[in-house]
Design a protein around this motif. Structure first.
Motif, PDB file in Angstrom:
ATOM      1  N   VAL A  47       0.830  -1.202   0.000  1.00 33.80           N
ATOM      2  CA  VAL A  47       0.000   0.000   0.000  1.00 33.80           C
ATOM      3  C   VAL A  47       0.867   1.255   0.000  1.00 33.80           C
ATOM      4  O   VAL A  47       0.394   2.344  -0.297  1.00 33.80           O
ATOM      5  CB  VAL A  47      -0.975   0.031   1.203  1.00 33.80           C
ATOM      6  N   ARG A  48       2.142   1.070   0.331  1.00 32.20           N
ATOM      7  CA  ARG A  48       3.071   2.192   0.339  1.00 32.20           C
ATOM      8  C   ARG A  48       4.480   1.661   0.128  1.00 32.20           C
ATOM      9  O   ARG A  48       4.829   0.592   0.609  1.00 32.20           O
ATOM     10  CB  ARG A  48       2.980   2.931   1.672  1.00 32.20           C
ATOM     11  N   ARG A  49       5.270   2.448  -0.576  1.00 30.60           N
ATOM     12  CA  ARG A  49       6.657   2.086  -0.867  1.00 30.60           C
ATOM     13  C   ARG A  49       7.468   3.366  -0.774  1.00 30.60           C
ATOM     14  O   ARG A  49       7.118   4.367  -1.381  1.00 30.60           O
ATOM     15  CB  ARG A  49       6.710   1.501  -2.273  1.00 30.60           C
ATOM     16  N   GLU A  50       8.555   3.331  -0.008  1.00 27.38           N
ATOM     17  CA  GLU A  50       9.405   4.513   0.132  1.00 27.38           C
ATOM     18  C   GLU A  50      10.873   4.133   0.009  1.00 27.38           C
ATOM     19  O   GLU A  50      11.256   3.022   0.352  1.00 27.38           O
ATOM     20  CB  GLU A  50       9.180   5.184   1.491  1.00 27.38           C
TER      21      GLU A  50
ATOM     22  N   THR B 281       0.496  -3.501   4.909  1.00 29.33           N
ATOM     23  CA  THR B 281      -0.509  -3.345   5.955  1.00 29.33           C
ATOM     24  C   THR B 281      -0.219  -4.234   7.154  1.00 29.33           C
ATOM     25  O   THR B 281       0.110  -3.720   8.212  1.00 29.33           O
ATOM     26  CB  THR B 281      -1.951  -3.581   5.432  1.00 29.33           C
TER      27      THR B 281
ATOM     28  N   ASP C 276       5.235  -1.335   2.742  1.00 24.97           N
ATOM     29  CA  ASP C 276       4.123  -1.473   3.681  1.00 24.97           C
ATOM     30  C   ASP C 276       3.047  -2.355   3.051  1.00 24.97           C
ATOM     31  O   ASP C 276       2.399  -1.955   2.090  1.00 24.97           O
ATOM     32  CB  ASP C 276       3.564  -0.097   4.016  1.00 24.97           C
TER      33      ASP C 276
END
Length: 119
Positions: A71-74, A87, A85
């Protein structure tokens, strides 16, 4: 409250994928009692940026096969500290220098570890 069975399963799949790409210092913490946003933090180290990206790619591929999408990548561009991420599981792929400097193990040392079942 402890990490869900699904979170532990995904963590083990991610750890195995990282291990296949020769990640080092692979450890997982059950942070479910400390955080409401995730159940598990998986930490691993890479010797260089290309290896960090290879670990990231392998983890994403294997977790997608399990039906988990990030849901998120940094940090992908820099490759020094990549955060994925999913979750239930947050994967931290860190260059060895960042790993030593930020020392996330100390921050989460009061949380139980998860047996990753790596050979």
């Amino acid at each position: 409250m402890t990490a869900t069975d699904r979170a532990v399963e995904l963590t083990r799949v991610a750890a195995a994928a990282a291990d296949e790409k020769l990640a080092t210092e692979i450890i997982a913490f059950d942070v479910s009692e400390q955080l409401f946003i995730t159940d598990v933090f998986l930490l691993c180290s890479a010797a260089n940026q290309p290896q960090a990206r290879a670990i990231k790619d392998a983890v994403e591929e294997k977790l997608l096969e399990q039906g988990a999408k990030p849901v998120r990548r940094e940090g992908d561009r820099e490759g020094r500290w990549i955060l994925l991420d999913f979750t239930d599981v947050v994967v931290h792929v860190q260059h060895t220098e960042e790993r030593a400097f930020y020392a996330l193990e100390r921050l989460w040392s009061d949380c139980p570890t998860i047996d990753l079942e790596l050979a």
